[in-house]
Scaffold this motif. Structure first.
Motif, PDB file in Angstrom:
ATOM      1  N   ARG A   1       0.821  -1.212   0.000  1.00 15.69           N
ATOM      2  CA  ARG A   1       0.000   0.000   0.000  1.00 15.69           C
ATOM      3  C   ARG A   1       0.855   1.262   0.000  1.00 15.69           C
ATOM      4  O   ARG A   1       2.023   1.240   0.405  1.00 15.69           O
ATOM      5  N   VAL A   2       0.245   2.361  -0.463  1.00 12.79           N
ATOM      6  CA  VAL A   2       0.853   3.679  -0.290  1.00 12.79           C
ATOM      7  C   VAL A   2       0.789   4.031   1.188  1.00 12.79           C
ATOM      8  O   VAL A   2      -0.261   3.906   1.822  1.00 12.79           O
ATOM      9  N   ALA A   3       1.907   4.430   1.751  1.00 13.59           N
ATOM     10  CA  ALA A   3       1.957   4.805   3.166  1.00 13.59           C
ATOM     11  C   ALA A   3       2.784   6.072   3.309  1.00 13.59           C
ATOM     12  O   ALA A   3       3.737   6.301   2.556  1.00 13.59           O
ATOM     13  N   ALA A   4       2.409   6.917   4.251  1.00 10.83           N
ATOM     14  CA  ALA A   4       3.137   8.170   4.500  1.00 10.83           C
ATOM     15  C   ALA A   4       4.586   7.863   4.885  1.00 10.83           C
ATOM     16  O   ALA A   4       4.865   6.820   5.493  1.00 10.83           O
ATOM     17  N   PRO A   5       5.497   8.759   4.493  1.00 10.83           N
ATOM     18  CA  PRO A   5       5.256  10.044   3.816  1.00 10.83           C
ATOM     19  C   PRO A   5       5.162   9.898   2.295  1.00 10.83           C
ATOM     20  O   PRO A   5       5.870   9.103   1.699  1.00 10.83           O
ATOM     21  N   PHE A   6       4.250  10.677   1.697  1.00 15.58           N
ATOM     22  CA  PHE A   6       4.148  10.701   0.246  1.00 15.58           C
ATOM     23  C   PHE A   6       3.798  12.121  -0.195  1.00 15.58           C
ATOM     24  O   PHE A   6       3.237  12.913   0.566  1.00 15.58           O
TER      25      PHE A   6
END
Length: 246
Positions: free
Chosen positions: A43-48
């Protein structure tokens, strides 16, 4: 009493026992991914980046724009992908697009819907902004027999209850963007999209924003070209939703 849809699914499961698209374990209920494989995808996870969703390693506090987005004025507000780049996710997308495994559209749409956990998506969800798939040129859609962005958007609609709106058309067939630079992509896409003429009045009467849906966000050239057309037609805000950040 079981619904007709449920009975139909059970019959198909009996006739053609489904297996997970990744691990090939047995499935039921019309699924194409098992729970373990779906949960294990990246998954996309911070930081982004708050604009393009590019994921960065390390610790960055607060909202930030990546160097690639800084100083660039996009026609969309921000892009949000649910999945970070990975071979597994890309394989599923390619199998949908080029292998015509349409059962994967449901899985990819449900994965994309996880992006609505982002607090910035609360207003589009509450105001029921329509889901607008990035269109294929008619000749390419006839070759493929479907538009993967539209199939993914339809699955997202099933999860979120947001309406699906085919507002855009591709009026010029463009060459494949895979090996092109960002500047080459922009030139390649110039004049490629337009509002469907019978949808022009509807655009002005829709909620103030739309959610532009595609499979992968790479440089943002395609969705930006679409967003430019939508904004010119009177749409006030455009956010982008994709399955994966490429």
């Amino acid at each position: 009493m079981p619904s007709t849809e449920k009975l139909g699914t059970e019959l198909l499961d009996w006739l053609y026992p489904p297996i997970c698209a990744l691990c090939e374990c047995g499935l039921s209920g019309g699924r194409a991914l098992c729970g373990d494989c779906a949960a294990g995808m990246k998954r996309v996870a911070a930081p982004f980046c708050s604009v393009c969703c590019e994921v960065f390693e390390g610790r960055i506090d607060g909202s930030f724009e990546c160097p690639n987005c800084r100083g660039i004025s996009f026609h969309f507000d921000f892009a949000r992908a649910a999945m970070d780049r990975s071979e597994k996710t890309l394989d599923l997308i390619h199998r949908l697009k080029y292998g015509r495994e349409l059962s994967l559209a449901r899985e990819l749409g449900e994965l994309a819907s996880e992006a609505f956990d982002d607090s910035r998506m609360e207003i589009p969800l509450r105001e029921k902004w329509p889901l607008v798939p990035v269109p294929l040129h008619g000749s390419r859609q006839r070759e493929r027999q479907f538009n993967q962005a539209e199939e993914i958007a339809r699955a997202v609609s099933g999860v979120t209850g947001l309406p699906l709106a085919r507002l855009l058309k591709r009026v010029r067939r463009t060459e494949t963007q895979t090996r092109l630079s960002r500047q080459e992509r922009l030139k390649n896409l110039k004049g490629a999209f337009a509002i469907r003429w019978w949808k022009r009045a509807a655009v002005r009467n829709e909620p103030p924003g739309v959610i532009l849906v595609d499979d992968v966000f790479t440089t943002g050239s395609t969705v930006d070209a679409c967003a430019k057309v939508l904004r010119k037609a009177g749409v006030q805000r455009v956010v982008v939703l994709t399955v994966m950040r490429g």
